[in-house]
Write a protein that holds these residues in place. Structure first.
Motif, PDB file in Angstrom:
ATOM      1  N   LEU A  17      10.155 -11.202  -3.695  1.00  0.00           N
ATOM      2  CA  LEU A  17      10.143  -9.547  -3.766  1.00  0.00           C
ATOM      3  C   LEU A  17      10.218  -9.430  -5.407  1.00  0.00           C
ATOM      4  CD1 LEU A  17      12.543  -8.092  -1.302  1.00  0.00           C
ATOM      5  CD2 LEU A  17      10.103  -8.020  -1.321  1.00  0.00           C
ATOM      6  N   MET A  18      10.815 -10.253  -6.156  1.00  0.00           N
ATOM      7  CA  MET A  18      10.795 -10.190  -7.747  1.00  0.00           C
ATOM      8  C   MET A  18       9.543 -10.620  -8.179  1.00  0.00           C
ATOM      9  SD  MET A  18      13.762  -9.153  -8.900  1.00  0.00           S
ATOM     10  CE  MET A  18      13.842  -9.692 -10.465  1.00  0.00           C
ATOM     11  N   ASN A  19       8.767 -11.408  -7.569  1.00  0.00           N
ATOM     12  CA  ASN A  19       7.548 -11.691  -7.971  1.00  0.00           C
ATOM     13  C   ASN A  19       6.448 -10.881  -7.546  1.00  0.00           C
ATOM     14  OD1 ASN A  19       8.291 -13.832  -9.827  1.00  0.00           O
ATOM     15  ND2 ASN A  19       8.840 -14.963  -7.890  1.00  0.00           N
ATOM     16  N   SER A  20       6.754  -9.900  -6.744  1.00  0.00           N
ATOM     17  CA  SER A  20       5.576  -9.036  -5.721  1.00  0.00           C
ATOM     18  C   SER A  20       5.574  -7.868  -6.545  1.00  0.00           C
ATOM     19  CB  SER A  20       5.995  -8.978  -4.616  1.00  0.00           C
ATOM     20  OG  SER A  20       5.029  -8.186  -3.599  1.00  0.00           O
ATOM     21  N   ARG A  21       4.186  -7.230  -6.698  1.00  0.00           N
ATOM     22  CA  ARG A  21       3.918  -5.890  -7.171  1.00  0.00           C
ATOM     23  C   ARG A  21       3.417  -5.089  -6.005  1.00  0.00           C
ATOM     24  NH1 ARG A  21       7.372  -6.533 -10.047  1.00  0.00           N
ATOM     25  NH2 ARG A  21       7.210  -7.053 -11.826  1.00  0.00           N
ATOM     26  N   HIS A  23       4.956  -3.995  -2.909  1.00  0.00           N
ATOM     27  CA  HIS A  23       6.183  -3.512  -2.062  1.00  0.00           C
ATOM     28  C   HIS A  23       5.938  -3.941  -0.762  1.00  0.00           C
ATOM     29  CE1 HIS A  23       5.592  -1.193  -6.056  1.00  0.00           C
ATOM     30  NE2 HIS A  23       6.734  -0.714  -5.590  1.00  0.00           N
ATOM     31  N   PRO A  24       6.162  -5.228  -0.652  1.00  0.00           N
ATOM     32  CA  PRO A  24       5.789  -5.674   0.903  1.00  0.00           C
ATOM     33  C   PRO A  24       6.635  -5.086   2.195  1.00  0.00           C
ATOM     34  CG  PRO A  24       6.954  -7.221  -0.417  1.00  0.00           C
ATOM     35  CD  PRO A  24       6.634  -6.223  -1.323  1.00  0.00           C
ATOM     36  N   THR A  25       5.969  -5.171   3.269  1.00  0.00           N
ATOM     37  CA  THR A  25       6.850  -4.960   4.555  1.00  0.00           C
ATOM     38  C   THR A  25       7.410  -6.221   4.805  1.00  0.00           C
ATOM     39  OG1 THR A  25       4.742  -5.714   6.004  1.00  0.00           O
ATOM     40  CG2 THR A  25       5.001  -3.350   5.197  1.00  0.00           C
ATOM     41  N   ALA A  26       8.315  -6.136   5.821  1.00  0.00           N
ATOM     42  CA  ALA A  26       8.897  -7.518   6.430  1.00  0.00           C
ATOM     43  C   ALA A  26       7.894  -8.397   6.723  1.00  0.00           C
ATOM     44  CB  ALA A  26      10.094  -6.937   7.275  1.00  0.00           C
ATOM     45  N   GLU A  27       7.060  -8.002   7.496  1.00  0.00           N
ATOM     46  CA  GLU A  27       6.047  -8.791   7.883  1.00  0.00           C
ATOM     47  C   GLU A  27       4.958  -9.475   6.935  1.00  0.00           C
ATOM     48  OE1 GLU A  27       6.666  -5.613   9.139  1.00  0.00           O
ATOM     49  OE2 GLU A  27       7.114  -5.879  11.236  1.00  0.00           O
ATOM     50  N   MET A  28       5.015  -8.933   5.869  1.00  0.00           N
ATOM     51  CA  MET A  28       4.183  -9.383   4.727  1.00  0.00           C
ATOM     52  C   MET A  28       4.991 -10.450   4.282  1.00  0.00           C
ATOM     53  SD  MET A  28       2.646  -5.781   3.178  1.00  0.00           S
ATOM     54  CE  MET A  28       1.747  -6.343   1.528  1.00  0.00           C
ATOM     55  N   VAL A  29       6.278 -10.379   4.008  1.00  0.00           N
ATOM     56  CA  VAL A  29       7.100 -11.336   3.476  1.00  0.00           C
ATOM     57  C   VAL A  29       7.060 -12.311   4.439  1.00  0.00           C
ATOM     58  CG1 VAL A  29       9.622 -11.834   3.130  1.00  0.00           C
ATOM     59  CG2 VAL A  29       8.718  -9.513   2.281  1.00  0.00           C
ATOM     60  N   VAL A  65       6.028   2.387   7.832  1.00  0.00           N
ATOM     61  CA  VAL A  65       6.463   1.080   7.976  1.00  0.00           C
ATOM     62  C   VAL A  65       7.294   0.846   6.710  1.00  0.00           C
ATOM     63  CG1 VAL A  65       5.882  -1.438   7.892  1.00  0.00           C
ATOM     64  CG2 VAL A  65       4.426   0.308   9.212  1.00  0.00           C
ATOM     65  N   GLU A  66       8.669   0.469   6.967  1.00  0.00           N
ATOM     66  CA  GLU A  66       9.359   0.086   5.561  1.00  0.00           C
ATOM     67  C   GLU A  66       8.899  -0.867   4.733  1.00  0.00           C
ATOM     68  OE1 GLU A  66      13.447  -0.730   6.621  1.00  0.00           O
ATOM     69  OE2 GLU A  66      14.082   1.319   6.817  1.00  0.00           O
ATOM     70  N   ARG A  67       8.976  -0.527   3.304  1.00  0.00           N
ATOM     71  CA  ARG A  67       8.676  -1.358   2.042  1.00  0.00           C
ATOM     72  C   ARG A  67       9.842  -1.749   1.604  1.00  0.00           C
ATOM     73  NH1 ARG A  67       3.112  -2.354   1.266  1.00  0.00           N
ATOM     74  NH2 ARG A  67       1.740  -1.551   2.541  1.00  0.00           N
ATOM     75  N   TYR A  68       9.708  -2.730   0.586  1.00  0.00           N
ATOM     76  CA  TYR A  68      10.817  -3.071  -0.058  1.00  0.00           C
ATOM     77  C   TYR A  68      10.403  -3.213  -1.589  1.00  0.00           C
ATOM     78  CZ  TYR A  68      12.813  -3.671   4.382  1.00  0.00           C
ATOM     79  OH  TYR A  68      13.303  -3.358   5.727  1.00  0.00           O
ATOM     80  N   ASP A  69      11.234  -2.885  -2.527  1.00  0.00           N
ATOM     81  CA  ASP A  69      10.894  -3.224  -3.910  1.00  0.00           C
ATOM     82  C   ASP A  69      12.252  -3.783  -4.496  1.00  0.00           C
ATOM     83  OD1 ASP A  69      10.111  -2.722  -6.395  1.00  0.00           O
ATOM     84  OD2 ASP A  69       9.724  -0.685  -6.298  1.00  0.00           O
ATOM     85  N   CYS A  80      -1.120   5.033  -0.874  1.00  0.00           N
ATOM     86  CA  CYS A  80      -2.477   5.358  -0.318  1.00  0.00           C
ATOM     87  C   CYS A  80      -2.433   5.673   1.182  1.00  0.00           C
ATOM     88  CB  CYS A  80      -3.359   4.325  -0.655  1.00  0.00           C
ATOM     89  SG  CYS A  80      -5.227   4.411  -0.151  1.00  0.00           S
ATOM     90  N   HIS A  81      -3.125   6.800   1.554  1.00  0.00           N
ATOM     91  CA  HIS A  81      -2.962   7.277   2.782  1.00  0.00           C
ATOM     92  C   HIS A  81      -4.060   6.619   3.746  1.00  0.00           C
ATOM     93  CE1 HIS A  81      -1.625  11.700   1.895  1.00  0.00           C
ATOM     94  NE2 HIS A  81      -0.783  10.921   1.888  1.00  0.00           N
ATOM     95  N   VAL A  82      -5.010   5.910   3.054  1.00  0.00           N
ATOM     96  CA  VAL A  82      -6.104   5.093   3.767  1.00  0.00           C
ATOM     97  C   VAL A  82      -5.486   3.506   4.084  1.00  0.00           C
ATOM     98  CG1 VAL A  82      -8.306   4.009   3.525  1.00  0.00           C
ATOM     99  CG2 VAL A  82      -8.006   6.406   2.742  1.00  0.00           C
ATOM    100  N   CYS A  83      -5.320   2.940   3.129  1.00  0.00           N
ATOM    101  CA  CYS A  83      -4.920   1.510   3.426  1.00  0.00           C
ATOM    102  C   CYS A  83      -3.061   1.342   3.381  1.00  0.00           C
ATOM    103  CB  CYS A  83      -5.476   0.522   2.338  1.00  0.00           C
ATOM    104  SG  CYS A  83      -4.853   0.766   0.568  1.00  0.00           S
ATOM    105  N   GLY A  84      -2.362   2.202   3.132  1.00  0.00           N
ATOM    106  CA  GLY A  84      -1.108   2.266   3.068  1.00  0.00           C
ATOM    107  C   GLY A  84      -0.380   1.560   2.020  1.00  0.00           C
ATOM    108  N   SER A  85      -1.179   1.071   1.051  1.00  0.00           N
ATOM    109  CA  SER A  85      -0.458   0.402  -0.064  1.00  0.00           C
ATOM    110  C   SER A  85       0.439   1.260  -0.894  1.00  0.00           C
ATOM    111  CB  SER A  85      -1.773  -0.071  -1.019  1.00  0.00           C
ATOM    112  OG  SER A  85      -2.348   0.726  -1.541  1.00  0.00           O
ATOM    113  N   VAL A  86       1.113   0.557  -1.476  1.00  0.00           N
ATOM    114  CA  VAL A  86       2.185   1.219  -2.469  1.00  0.00           C
ATOM    115  C   VAL A  86       2.135   0.474  -3.774  1.00  0.00           C
ATOM    116  CG1 VAL A  86       4.339   2.059  -2.916  1.00  0.00           C
ATOM    117  CG2 VAL A  86       3.622   2.014  -0.575  1.00  0.00           C
ATOM    118  N   HIS A  87       2.152   1.555  -5.077  1.00  0.00           N
ATOM    119  CA  HIS A  87       1.976   1.177  -6.403  1.00  0.00           C
ATOM    120  C   HIS A  87       3.065   1.790  -7.059  1.00  0.00           C
ATOM    121  CE1 HIS A  87      -2.009  -0.477  -5.407  1.00  0.00           C
ATOM    122  NE2 HIS A  87      -2.126   0.446  -4.459  1.00  0.00           N
ATOM    123  N   ASP A  88       3.628   0.911  -8.212  1.00  0.00           N
ATOM    124  CA  ASP A  88       4.217   1.582  -9.019  1.00  0.00           C
ATOM    125  C   ASP A  88       3.352   2.423 -10.113  1.00  0.00           C
ATOM    126  OD1 ASP A  88       6.803   0.528  -8.336  1.00  0.00           O
ATOM    127  OD2 ASP A  88       6.352  -1.155  -9.586  1.00  0.00           O
TER     128      ASP A  88
END
Length: 131
Positions: A17-21, A23-29, A65-69, A80-88
């Protein structure tokens, strides 16, 4: 990382998580860590993400879907409403909103989150039939 006793898998998840930008879901992790850690289970990922969130080491972001930061300092997000991505976002977090909101209600306001929503740059540049 303070709190519970040391766990190699918890540390692995936290470092991811520290190295990710993203905001992944548990499934992505799980998907990204599993190849190098064959004994890792999805349940372990969820359990450790919840422990880290309960300890305040990461932020739980309850979207559909819960994401983590791992960045727990107050900051602004875009989803994003289309792909669901989350950005700082670099938009300044306004801590004064807590006091402004407190004057409007009887609740005890401690913090707030601000998320702008729309279509991200990548999705916006897609041809209309791809969306």
């Amino acid at each position: 990382m303070a709190g519970k006793r040391y766990s190699r898998q918890r540390e692995l998840i936290y470092q991811y998580l520290m190295n990710s930008r993203e905001h992944p879901t548990a499934e992505m992790v799980y998907r990204d860590l599993k190849p190098g850690n064959p004994s890792l289970s999805l349940g372990t990922v969820y359990r450790n993400l919840n422990l880290l969130a309960d300890e305040g080491a990461i932020t739980r972001m309850p979207y559909s879907v819960e994401r983590y930061d791992a960045n727990t300092t107050p900051h602004v997000h875009f989803r994003c409403h289309v792909c669901g991505s989350v950005h700082d976002m670099t938009y300044a977090y306004d801590a004064a909103l807590n006091q402004k909101a407190q004057r409007e209600c009887r609740h005890k306001i401690q913090t707030h989150s601000l998320t702008f929503e729309g279509v991200c740059e990548a999705c916006h540049s897609l041809p209309m039939q791809a969306m």
